[in-house]
Enzyme design. Structure first.
Site, PDB file in Angstrom:
ATOM      1  N   TYR A  65       0.794  -1.228   0.000  1.00  0.00           N
ATOM      2  CA  TYR A  65       0.000   0.000   0.000  1.00  0.00           C
ATOM      3  C   TYR A  65       0.828   1.282   0.000  1.00  0.00           C
ATOM      4  O   TYR A  65       0.252   2.368  -0.008  1.00  0.00           O
ATOM      5  CB  TYR A  65      -0.952  -0.008   1.207  1.00  0.00           C
ATOM      6  CG  TYR A  65      -1.852  -1.229   1.231  1.00  0.00           C
ATOM      7  CD1 TYR A  65      -2.706  -1.490   0.157  1.00  0.00           C
ATOM      8  CD2 TYR A  65      -1.845  -2.113   2.303  1.00  0.00           C
ATOM      9  CE1 TYR A  65      -3.524  -2.617   0.157  1.00  0.00           C
ATOM     10  CE2 TYR A  65      -2.660  -3.238   2.316  1.00  0.00           C
ATOM     11  CZ  TYR A  65      -3.497  -3.488   1.240  1.00  0.00           C
ATOM     12  OH  TYR A  65      -4.305  -4.595   1.232  1.00  0.00           O
ATOM     13  N   HIS A 108      -8.323   0.421  -6.376  1.00  0.00           N
ATOM     14  CA  HIS A 108      -7.492  -0.257  -5.374  1.00  0.00           C
ATOM     15  C   HIS A 108      -6.064   0.219  -5.509  1.00  0.00           C
ATOM     16  O   HIS A 108      -5.543   0.318  -6.627  1.00  0.00           O
ATOM     17  CB  HIS A 108      -7.526  -1.788  -5.560  1.00  0.00           C
ATOM     18  CG  HIS A 108      -8.896  -2.343  -5.410  1.00  0.00           C
ATOM     19  ND1 HIS A 108      -9.496  -2.484  -4.185  1.00  0.00           N
ATOM     20  CD2 HIS A 108      -9.804  -2.729  -6.332  1.00  0.00           C
ATOM     21  CE1 HIS A 108     -10.718  -2.953  -4.361  1.00  0.00           C
ATOM     22  NE2 HIS A 108     -10.934  -3.101  -5.653  1.00  0.00           N
TER      23      HIS A 108
END
Ligand code: DQA
Length: 153
Positions: A22, A100
């Site tokens: 991330y 995402h």
């Protein structure tokens, strides 16, 4: 044009959460990048994050009565199993874009399915913060062609 950006479960932890997947940008950094792009594109973004599925469903329901022309959503893990969020999004008449940060199709098998896809116009994944920025551009593009279409009709 107003675009609603929805961040789902655990996304408040961006910046402190599995940086290999991330990155290091926090949710505030992501929202700031979105606000900057919104200014450049001459539109308005409203952001919302929740770790509670019912709260997210209620936020989406509220959007039905708001002056919103598109939605960008990163639903986090809800993406893979929340038919309740999919059904709520399905009630909206505006385009929804799924995003995402990580490349979900290159990860565990359970992440390969999105139960939200059926109600989304498209999805962007794997480009870090740019997934959101590309998603915002896509949502704005879809919304303006709809607005144009409504003017022509
Ligand atoms: C995520 C991917 C999901 O599989 C995961 O559960 C998340 C974040 C992403 O942005 O890459 O929480 O939506």
């Amino acid at each position: 044009m107003n675009i609603l950006i929805l961040h789902g479960v655990n996304l408040n932890m961006f910046g402190r959460r599995n940086p290999a997947y991330y990155g290091t940008a926090t949710l505030d950094d992501i929202n700031t990048a979105l606000q900057n792009l919104a200014r450049e594109l001459d539109l308005r973004v409203v952001t919302f994050q929740s770790n509670h599925e019912g709260e997210m469903v209620e936020r989406i329901q509220r959007a039905m009565d708001e002056d919103i022309q598109a939605v960008v959503i990163n639903a986090g893990a809800w993406t893979h199993y929340s038919h309740a969020i999919a059904d709520a999004l399905d009630m909206l008449e505006v385009p929804v874009v799924e995003v995402h940060i990580s490349h979900v199709h290159a990860r565990e098998a359970f992440r390969h399915e999105s139960v939200l896809s059926r109600v989304c116009a498209g999805s962007v994944e794997g480009f870090g913060v740019d997934s959101y920025l590309l998603g915002l551009r896509a949502a704005a593009g879809l919304a303006s062609s709809r607005l144009l279409q409504n003017t022509v009709d």
